[in-house]
Enzyme design. Sequence first.
Site, PDB file in Angstrom:
ATOM      1  NE  ARG A  30      -3.911  -2.268   2.492  1.00 48.95           N
ATOM      2  CZ  ARG A  30      -3.791  -3.507   2.168  1.00 48.95           C
ATOM      3  NH1 ARG A  30      -2.761  -4.153   2.048  1.00 48.95           N
ATOM      4  NH2 ARG A  30      -5.005  -4.384   2.052  1.00 48.95           N
ATOM      5  N   GLY A  97      -1.344 -11.426  -5.565  1.00 50.35           N
ATOM      6  CA  GLY A  97      -2.974 -10.967  -5.641  1.00 50.35           C
ATOM      7  C   GLY A  97      -3.243  -9.440  -5.112  1.00 50.35           C
ATOM      8  CG  ASP A 316      -2.765 -13.859   4.886  1.00 52.08           C
ATOM      9  OD1 ASP A 316      -3.589 -14.551   4.354  1.00 52.08           O
ATOM     10  OD2 ASP A 316      -2.438 -12.728   4.852  1.00 52.08           O
TER      11      ASP A 316
HETATM   12  C1  S3P Z   1      -4.347  -9.021   2.177  1.00 50.92           C
HETATM   13  C2  S3P Z   1      -5.323  -9.418   2.333  1.00 50.92           C
HETATM   14  C3  S3P Z   1      -5.815 -10.927   2.449  1.00 50.92           C
HETATM   15  C4  S3P Z   1      -4.663 -11.668   2.584  1.00 50.92           C
HETATM   16  C5  S3P Z   1      -3.501 -11.369   1.592  1.00 50.92           C
HETATM   17  C6  S3P Z   1      -3.064 -10.008   1.892  1.00 50.92           C
HETATM   18  C7  S3P Z   1      -3.924  -7.554   1.903  1.00 50.92           C
HETATM   19  O1  S3P Z   1      -6.370 -11.096   1.200  1.00 50.92           O
HETATM   20  O2  S3P Z   1      -4.709 -13.342   2.482  1.00 50.92           O
HETATM   21  O3  S3P Z   1      -2.329 -12.095   2.082  1.00 50.92           O
HETATM   22  O4  S3P Z   1      -2.977  -6.956   2.025  1.00 50.92           O
HETATM   23  O5  S3P Z   1      -4.902  -6.704   1.801  1.00 50.92           O
HETATM   24  P1  S3P Z   1      -8.127 -11.006   0.976  1.00 50.92           P
HETATM   25  O6  S3P Z   1      -8.022  -9.471   1.218  1.00 50.92           O
HETATM   26  O7  S3P Z   1      -8.271 -11.386  -0.341  1.00 50.92           O
HETATM   27  O8  S3P Z   1      -8.664 -11.620   2.052  1.00 50.92           O
END
Ligand code: S3P
Length: 430
Positions: A30, A97, A316
């Site tokens: 972020r 992701g 996590d």
């Molecule tokens: C994260 C949110 C989580 C987490 C990922 C990091 C983030 O995923 O599992 O490792 O930094 O916002 P989700 O928001 O898809 O649950």
Amino acid sequence: MLEHKSITIQPARNILGSLRVPGDKSISHRYAMLAAMAAGRSRFDNFAPGADCASTLGCVAALGCKVERDEKGGVVVEGLGSQLQPPSAPLDCGNSGSTMRMLSGILAGQPFASELIGDASLSRRPMKRIMEPLMQMGTEIQSTDDHAPLHIRGTKLRAIEYRPPVASAQVKTSVLFAGLLAEGTTTVDEPARTRDHGELALRAFGAEVERMHNAVSIQGGQKLAALEAFVPGDMSSAAFFLCAASVFPESNVVIDGVLLNPTRSALLDVLAAMGSRTSMLRVEESHGELVGTISLVPGQGRHVVIEGALTALLIDELPVLAAIAPFTDGGIEVRDAKELKVKESDRLSAVTRNLRAMGAQVEQTEDGWRIPGGQRLHGAEIESYDDHRIAMALAVAALKAEGASVIHKAECVAISYPEFFKDLEKLVER
Ligand code: S3P
């Protein structure tokens, strides 16, 4: 592509000592993205060292920002203000992701088109969850059946009020980042509270963000100011050592400079509920985030059930909690964790299969596990499924098994914690 590496883990006698863990991955992503949209030079100490955050930095650089490491190891990003430059090639999000979903929110509001690509695992992960709200805001996104590659045609966005069907901090943050570039006030009303680093980071860069219960709002058109910050240690990385220590009766571990944000520290409550004594010392605030020292002295006994809002906060940490469950006295039950199926691997099955290979009794349900305590496991061949948290969680289980285990494709720990095995050895007594 890293070369495949197998790591042998011998059983441990005890977990003892103090450690610092790498900078938090969620905050690093972020900060890097917002630094790109801020005016001027931002600088971050203890920026997450893993490949995931390197993917974000690579994308930020491809969008025209100068990114470098200074002589003290800090990450420096020269921001361009809210208007970035069109990339000359697809933006490679690697395994991350977070990079793909959150950056999409920023790209949705740019006056150019871009393409986001990822590795095989990321290309299997659902993207509809961000495509839907961003398309409601006016952008066009093309995908392959709601999966990467994503082709985003940026545009002038309109604000929306959005209730995501899944509790996801990545979705919330993506929509808030788009909301910063939209006309009007954008609100995300979450079905369950998720980590709030997006909101806190926006505030740290000077934006106003409001929260009412689970709804977060941002007014579009706000300008960001550059930030200098220290990234606190990642609780999700500390979790491996804390969980390991909790199942060795003579352990004592101290983790310094770790993130204690209440949306990330539920693990401490769970370990305490199981019987360990955890304490937080020297707690300070840094740009809205709490940082401090954790110490843990193990204790055992009680069965715990993790469900509902708690599951979302621990998402996590669930693989490592499941990995220690057989060694607890009372066992652990996890419910409402369907989201684990769409992480870097299907973490529900990955944990079940590996624990069973070690001789554990594990009941996998449609959205979690029931894992009885008081079990004895033997060493085994462990498959990481190229998922960093699976490799690290099973390495913890291997410490408590009888006989050696081999973790295959262990190089994937570099996604979030390149020095994991070295740090583990520092704390393990044999
Ligand atoms: C994260 C949110 C989580 C987490 C990922 C990091 C983030 O995923 O599992 O490792 O930094 O916002 P989700 O928001 O898809 O649950």
